[in-house]
Design a protein around this motif. Sequence first.
Motif, PDB file in Angstrom:
ATOM      1  N   GLN A  13       0.755  -1.359  -0.004  1.00 57.72           N
ATOM      2  CA  GLN A  13       0.128  -0.233   0.014  1.00 57.72           C
ATOM      3  C   GLN A  13       0.660   1.272  -0.074  1.00 57.72           C
ATOM      4  O   GLN A  13       0.571   2.170  -0.889  1.00 57.72           O
ATOM      5  CB  GLN A  13      -0.971  -0.062   1.363  1.00 57.72           C
ATOM      6  CG  GLN A  13      -2.239  -0.865   0.871  1.00 57.72           C
ATOM      7  CD  GLN A  13      -3.576   0.279   0.982  1.00 57.72           C
ATOM      8  OE1 GLN A  13      -3.126   1.471   1.054  1.00 57.72           O
ATOM      9  NE2 GLN A  13      -4.541  -0.186   1.220  1.00 57.72           N
ATOM     10  N   ARG A  17       0.936   3.985  -3.136  1.00 58.36           N
ATOM     11  CA  ARG A  17       0.601   5.097  -2.704  1.00 58.36           C
ATOM     12  C   ARG A  17       1.581   6.201  -3.139  1.00 58.36           C
ATOM     13  O   ARG A  17       1.336   7.137  -3.705  1.00 58.36           O
ATOM     14  CB  ARG A  17       0.132   5.365  -1.370  1.00 58.36           C
ATOM     15  CG  ARG A  17      -1.156   4.769  -0.850  1.00 58.36           C
ATOM     16  CD  ARG A  17      -1.836   5.501   0.328  1.00 58.36           C
ATOM     17  NE  ARG A  17      -0.864   5.557   1.382  1.00 58.36           N
ATOM     18  CZ  ARG A  17      -0.832   4.428   2.378  1.00 58.36           C
ATOM     19  NH1 ARG A  17      -1.546   3.431   2.391  1.00 58.36           N
ATOM     20  NH2 ARG A  17       0.090   4.836   3.455  1.00 58.36           N
ATOM     21  N   HIS A  29      -7.588   4.702  -0.141  1.00 58.16           N
ATOM     22  CA  HIS A  29      -7.034   3.552   0.279  1.00 58.16           C
ATOM     23  C   HIS A  29      -8.232   2.861   1.011  1.00 58.16           C
ATOM     24  O   HIS A  29      -8.847   3.525   1.911  1.00 58.16           O
ATOM     25  CB  HIS A  29      -5.630   3.435   1.053  1.00 58.16           C
ATOM     26  CG  HIS A  29      -5.646   4.106   2.031  1.00 58.16           C
ATOM     27  ND1 HIS A  29      -5.567   5.573   2.099  1.00 58.16           N
ATOM     28  CD2 HIS A  29      -5.728   3.737   3.393  1.00 58.16           C
ATOM     29  CE1 HIS A  29      -5.543   5.880   3.674  1.00 58.16           C
ATOM     30  NE2 HIS A  29      -5.625   5.141   4.279  1.00 58.16           N
TER      31      HIS A  29
END
Length: 231
Positions: A13, A17, A29
């Motif tokens: 993640q 990002r 998210h």
Amino acid sequence: MRILLADDDEQLQRALRITLAARGYEVLHARDGAEAIDRAANGHPDLILLDLGMPKVDGIDVIRAVRAWSSVPILVLSGRTDSGEKVEALDAGADDYVTKPFSMDELLARIRARSRRPADEGDGGAVHHVGDLEVDLAARVVRPTGSDGAGHGASVRLTPTEWRLLELFLKHPGKLLTREMLLSEVWGPYHANDAGYLRLYVAQLRRKLEPVPSEPKHFLNEPGLGYRFEP
């Protein structure tokens, strides 16, 4: 472009990002399936990057839930390599499938290919026929010939990617479309050699639109070259 990143892998993640934000994408998210559905409904993303193995709600069920109200492109990111799981995700309504681990360049190329293709690229109000089915490109509906459009005659559900592939066939009846042309037009030039992906989607169209999928009459294979659509 707003991207919803739904994955419970914190490290991935964070990396995604940073990479996506550096390229000008706005990133939402979600860390579990329930949150992904909520963000998809209320965050109005232009694209969803979705892991299949998430807590609370499985990724396949997330796809089905989102497809109940939206045609937003869904790109699956998953460590599941079984072909049956890929087919299940595509059947549920996913547009693309990337197996982990993947290269960031490949992922960005697939995102760019999705962002270049608006949801409707059809021929206005054109209605085409595939055997005993009629295809209304403007309404994005496939139904039996003679159906009145008021619920009489079951419609055939296609994913956004299946629509794009079908539109190409409908626009070029009787003409040989090479594998490279179809892959580049639907998935982008990065996938011009990914023939296996094309075979999977043509098989999906045959299963949904051919009277006898194992003996196709409309979506014909030209061995070593490509495919030809015969109405």
